[in-house]
Design a protein around this motif. Structure first.
Motif: not given
Length: 555
Positions: A266-273, A275-281, A285-289, A345-351
């Motif tokens: 559920l958390a992964l889906a929310r973060l993907r929604q 727009g902060h997830l990406y796939e590599s190797e 990954w979560l784009r926290t930078t 991480m908090s910011a990635c959730f929109g908080d």
């Protein structure tokens, strides 16, 4: 007169001045505050209201302060008002107005010091959260004392608080724990990456007593039994030891539940929604930078395994979904590097990380015996535990010692000092006032000295310098509680009890006799001083309660 009552009098004077001068009363605040001046010679209270309003209404601060002082000096209970500097108001109360505080405190009782300063805030406070792989060590004990005190402070200032303990009962550390138990049961040394200490052998023996069939199972099946039963036993022990320490949690949350309920997905889906997830190797990954972290974080490895950080994300989201507007997490000194990734991480959730997430870091604790740090626990083998500390100095001294210092400072707890029945032992110094005030009240009753009805109380008789000093100290309590809650600093309450209340009471006791001597007739002054004695008992008891420490009636 309480500080809040005086603040209302100051504001009423400002309304009168504005009306007289035709000034815009919309510029007046809904409330104001009065404070204790740093130098007692400057008066009982100080106000900066003239300075605050000057620019808004276009009147020089000194001129506005003069008008306020003239109006305020006519108010009942105000003895004098002096103007200092550019427009500070230094206010002195007459003895009757100052002495009334004793009656207010006694009548308010356990509610004195409480406020609605943080009303409307819904806060999740997580602390201790030690892994269920061993007893609570001394670093976790510090958070037990500080966290519980903070929860009491937040509630005392009106916040809706839920306290929480997070059990990391999933992942590699639990596997190492289970392997260690299995090795102990087989009489083998602990695995290289496992856990040692007598408690491992104790738990292994208890599991075998509960589940004797484990002896006939193959290693994989036996390890699973030791995992399930061993973690449960460790849970029970941790909860029991914390309960004996006076700490209960509203919620004990298991990490395994996040996995079992699919909350990581559920958390992964929310973060993907968001727009902060990406796939590599092959990993997710979560784009926290994007929000200040020093590097992006893996949530799911290429082999499909979840990372610890993925569980942290799911757990944070779970708290927010339960309606907590602010998530406060207390972590040890070795977790300082965690702040950046958690905020991101908090910011990635929109908080808003500054509003919705707060991370407090606590520094190390040393237990000293004969001036040298204790390093080894008889039972845990490698660390000093909660039981070691309590066995050495007791629950009250342990809680007070751990809450007495700012959490971001390392502390040394000297066993000899904290078991000493002398005034240089801080908890004894404060608790002695609790016992002495109770003793004075008992002795007063034995000789027929009773406070009497509030209507018969003569506050104007409390005119001695030491009585005034004690009244000033007692008046500070509500502000100390509010500040300690807002700054997350319970040590402010401990230092206040020592340096203001206890110190002032001892001077009052030495200079102002409460009980009549011999055949001396009981007077209104004796009764007034008994009110002040009882008010001190109330503040000491209320303050110690906020620290989770008892206020004994006898010592």
């Amino acid at each position: 007169m309480t500080p809040a009552e005086l603040a209302s009098v100051v504001l009423a004077a400002a309304h009168a001045v504005f009306e007289q001068r035709g000034l815009d009363r919309a510029a007046l605040p809904a409330s104001t505050v009065v404070e204790r001046p740093r130098n007692p010679e400057h008066g009982d209270y100080a106000s900066t209201l003239a300075l605050q309003l000057s620019k808004k209404v276009g009147v020089p601060p000194r001129e506005l302060a003069t008008a306020l002082a003239d109006e305020l000096s006519r108010a009942p209970g105000v003895k004098s008002v002096e103007i200092a500097g550019p427009g500070f108001l230094n206010i002195r109360l007459d003895a009757a107005a100052a002495g009334q505080l004793a009656r207010v405190i006694v009548e308010t009782g356990a509610e004195y010091g409480r406020s609605d300063r943080l009303a409307g805030e819904k806060i999740n406070l997580e602390f201790v959260s030690a892994n269920p792989t061993g007893p609570v060590h001394i670093g976790g004990v510090r958070w037990a004392a500080v966290g519980d005190a903070l929860s009491r402070l937040l509630r005392a200032t009106g916040a809706d608080v839920g306290t929480e303990y997070y059990f990391n009962d999933a992942g590699s550390q639990i596997d190492r724990f289970a392997r260690s138990l299995l090795a102990a049961a087989k009489g083998e040394p602990a695995p290289e990456d496992g856990y040692g200490g007598a408690y491992i052998a104790e738990i292994a023996a208890e599991v075998q007593a509960r589940r004797p069939e484990v002896r006939s199972l193959d290693d994989d099946a036996a390890q699973e039994v030791f995992r399930v039963e061993g973690v449960a036993l460790m849970f029970d022990e941790i909860r029991s030891s914390l309960r004996d320490f006076g700490v209960e949690f509203d919620t004990y949350f298991n990490e395994k539940d996040l996995h079992d309920r699919g909350e990581l997905d559920l958390a992964l889906a929310r973060l993907r929604q968001q727009g902060h997830l990406y796939e590599s190797e092959g990993a997710t990954w979560l784009r926290t930078t994007d929000f200040g972290d020093d590097k992006d974080r893996v949530l799911r490895k290429s082999n499909g395994e979840w990372t610890y950080f993925a569980a942290d994300c799911a757990y944070y989201l779970d708290k927010r979904e339960r309606g907590f507007e602010r998530v406060v997490i207390m972590l040890g000194a070795d977790h300082h590097g965690y702040i950046g990734r958690m905020k991101a991480m908090s910011a990635c959730f929109g908080d808003d990380p500054e509003r919705n997430l707060e991370i407090l870091i606590g520094q190390l604790v040393n237990l000293l015996r004969d001036g040298a740090p204790m390093r080894m626990s008889k039972r845990a083998g490698t660390v000093i535990t909660l039981e070691d500390l309590v066995d050495a100095i007791g629950v009250d001294a342990s809680r007070y010692a751990l809450a007495r210092y700012s959490s971001d400072s390392p502390i040394d707890i000297d066993i000899e000092l904290w078991t000493r029945a002398t005034r240089d032992n801080p908890v004894y110094y404060v608790q002695y006032v609790a016992a002495r005030t109770a003793g004075v009240a008992r002795n007063a009753a034995e000789v027929g000295l009773l406070p009497g009805d509030a209507d018969a109380f003569r506050p104007e008789l409390l005119a001695h310098e030491k009585e005034n000093e004690l009244l000033k100290a007692l008046a500070q309590f509500p502000a100390v509680v509010a500040t300690a809650a807002e700054l997350r600093e319970p040590h402010r309450v401990a230092r206040y009890l020592e340096e203001s209340v206890a110190a002032s009471y001892h001077r009052f006791y030495d200079n102002c006799r409460v009980l009549p001597l011999g055949d001396e007739k009981i007077t209104d002054l004796h009764r007034a001083r008994l009110w002040l004695n009882n008010a001190t008992r109330t503040v000491i008891a209320n303050g110690l309660y906020l620290l989770g420490v008892s206020a004994p009636e006898r010592m």
